[in-house]
Motif scaffolding. Structure first.
Motif, mmCIF file in Angstrom:
data_model
loop_
_atom_site.group_PDB
_atom_site.id
_atom_site.type_symbol
_atom_site.label_atom_id
_atom_site.label_comp_id
_atom_site.label_asym_id
_atom_site.label_seq_id
_atom_site.Cartn_x
_atom_site.Cartn_y
_atom_site.Cartn_z
ATOM 1 N N ARG A 62 6.101 11.156 50.338
ATOM 2 C CA ARG A 62 6.328 12.028 49.169
ATOM 3 C C ARG A 62 6.596 11.211 47.903
ATOM 4 N N GLU A 63 7.405 10.161 48.019
ATOM 5 C CA GLU A 63 7.718 9.316 46.859
ATOM 6 C C GLU A 63 6.459 8.630 46.325
ATOM 7 N N LEU A 64 5.612 8.148 47.221
ATOM 8 C CA LEU A 64 4.372 7.492 46.794
ATOM 9 C C LEU A 64 3.418 8.486 46.148
ATOM 10 N N GLU A 65 3.304 9.668 46.727
ATOM 11 C CA GLU A 65 2.440 10.703 46.137
ATOM 12 C C GLU A 65 2.943 11.088 44.752
ATOM 13 N N LYS A 66 4.255 11.215 44.617
ATOM 14 C CA LYS A 66 4.854 11.549 43.315
ATOM 15 C C LYS A 66 4.553 10.454 42.291
ATOM 16 N N ALA A 67 4.741 9.195 42.676
ATOM 17 C CA ALA A 67 4.454 8.071 41.770
ATOM 18 C C ALA A 67 2.983 8.063 41.388
ATOM 19 N N GLY A 68 2.117 8.339 42.351
ATOM 20 C CA GLY A 68 0.681 8.392 42.065
ATOM 21 C C GLY A 68 0.338 9.463 41.045
ATOM 22 N N LYS A 69 0.924 10.638 41.202
ATOM 23 C CA LYS A 69 0.672 11.726 40.251
ATOM 24 C C LYS A 69 1.126 11.348 38.847
ATOM 25 N N GLU A 70 2.233 10.635 38.750
ATOM 26 C CA GLU A 70 2.747 10.224 37.437
ATOM 27 C C GLU A 70 1.762 9.332 36.684
ATOM 28 N N ILE A 71 0.964 8.566 37.431
ATOM 29 C CA ILE A 71 0.014 7.655 36.772
ATOM 30 C C ILE A 71 -1.441 8.060 36.989
ATOM 31 N N GLY A 72 -1.663 9.202 37.628
ATOM 32 C CA GLY A 72 -3.015 9.741 37.762
ATOM 33 C C GLY A 72 -3.871 9.119 38.847
ATOM 34 N N VAL A 73 -3.264 8.687 39.946
ATOM 35 C CA VAL A 73 -4.030 8.157 41.077
ATOM 36 C C VAL A 73 -3.632 8.891 42.350
ATOM 37 N N GLU A 74 -4.505 8.841 43.339
ATOM 38 C CA GLU A 74 -4.225 9.429 44.644
ATOM 39 C C GLU A 74 -3.663 8.346 45.549
ATOM 40 N N VAL A 75 -2.527 8.634 46.181
ATOM 41 C CA VAL A 75 -1.892 7.684 47.091
ATOM 42 C C VAL A 75 -1.724 8.366 48.436
ATOM 43 N N ALA A 76 -2.098 7.650 49.504
ATOM 44 C CA ALA A 76 -1.927 8.176 50.857
ATOM 45 C C ALA A 76 -1.268 7.110 51.719
ATOM 46 N N LEU A 77 -0.396 7.553 52.613
ATOM 47 C CA LEU A 77 0.274 6.662 53.551
ATOM 48 C C LEU A 77 -0.081 7.127 54.963
ATOM 49 N N HIS A 78 -0.565 6.192 55.777
ATOM 50 C CA HIS A 78 -0.954 6.495 57.155
ATOM 51 C C HIS A 78 -0.260 5.525 58.092
ATOM 52 N N SER A 79 0.292 6.032 59.171
ATOM 53 C CA SER A 79 0.882 5.179 60.195
ATOM 54 C C SER A 79 -0.222 4.367 60.856
ATOM 55 N N THR A 80 0.039 3.112 61.165
ATOM 56 C CA THR A 80 -0.977 2.319 61.861
ATOM 57 C C THR A 80 -1.192 2.851 63.263
ATOM 58 N N ASP A 81 -0.207 3.544 63.827
ATOM 59 C CA ASP A 81 -0.394 4.184 65.140
ATOM 60 C C ASP A 81 -1.538 5.180 65.062
ATOM 61 N N LEU A 82 -1.560 5.978 64.000
ATOM 62 C CA LEU A 82 -2.627 6.940 63.797
ATOM 63 C C LEU A 82 -3.963 6.231 63.627
ATOM 64 N N MET A 83 -3.978 5.184 62.818
ATOM 65 C CA MET A 83 -5.215 4.451 62.562
ATOM 66 C C MET A 83 -5.751 3.829 63.851
ATOM 67 N N GLU A 84 -4.869 3.271 64.687
ATOM 68 C CA GLU A 84 -5.286 2.667 65.945
ATOM 69 C C GLU A 84 -5.795 3.727 66.916
ATOM 70 N N SER A 85 -5.206 4.904 66.908
ATOM 71 C CA SER A 85 -5.675 6.003 67.767
ATOM 72 C C SER A 85 -7.083 6.427 67.370
ATOM 73 N N ILE A 86 -7.332 6.536 66.088
ATOM 74 C CA ILE A 86 -8.656 6.893 65.591
ATOM 75 C C ILE A 86 -9.662 5.834 65.987
ATOM 76 N N GLU A 87 -9.271 4.579 65.869
ATOM 77 C CA GLU A 87 -10.153 3.470 66.206
ATOM 78 C C GLU A 87 -10.559 3.517 67.688
ATOM 79 N N ARG A 88 -9.616 3.879 68.565
ATOM 80 C CA ARG A 88 -9.916 3.963 70.007
ATOM 81 C C ARG A 88 -10.903 5.067 70.320
ATOM 82 N N ILE A 89 -10.896 6.119 69.521
ATOM 83 C CA ILE A 89 -11.807 7.258 69.755
ATOM 84 C C ILE A 89 -13.205 6.820 69.383
#
Length: 89
Positions: A62-89
């Motif tokens: 939420r803090e990163l998304e808020k900071a991104g909105k303040e400067i007009g960029v999109e910010v996303a945070l993803h757990s590496t657990d999620l990224m590794e799960s996607i990679e295995r699929i």
């Protein structure tokens, strides 16, 4: 625990400073970072270490998304657990 942060938007001064200041405030360490500007569009990917973080993953997101909105960029945070799960699929 590690996470992946992506930042995308129109290039402007201060993007890296804004996002990294949020991370520093909550003791999130940047392990690796890459960034580029393509035809005026800024793109950045960070791998961060959350082991010493003083904030939950959801609150940090939420803090990163808020900071991104303040400067007009999109910010996303993803757990590496999620990224590794996607990679295995």
């Amino acid at each position: 625990m590690h996470a992946v942060i992506t930042v995308i938007g129109k290039d402007k001064v201060g993007i890296v400073a804004k996002i990294s200041s949020v991370l520093a405030r909550y003791k999130v360490n940047i392990i690796d970072i890459t960034q580029t500007v393509l035809r005026g569009m800024f793109a950045m990917i960070m791998i961060v270490d959350l082991d010493q973080a003083t904030i939950s993953v959801e609150e940090l997101r939420r803090e990163l998304e808020k900071a991104g909105k303040e400067i007009g960029v999109e910010v996303a945070l993803h757990s590496t657990d999620l990224m590794e799960s996607i990679e295995r699929i």
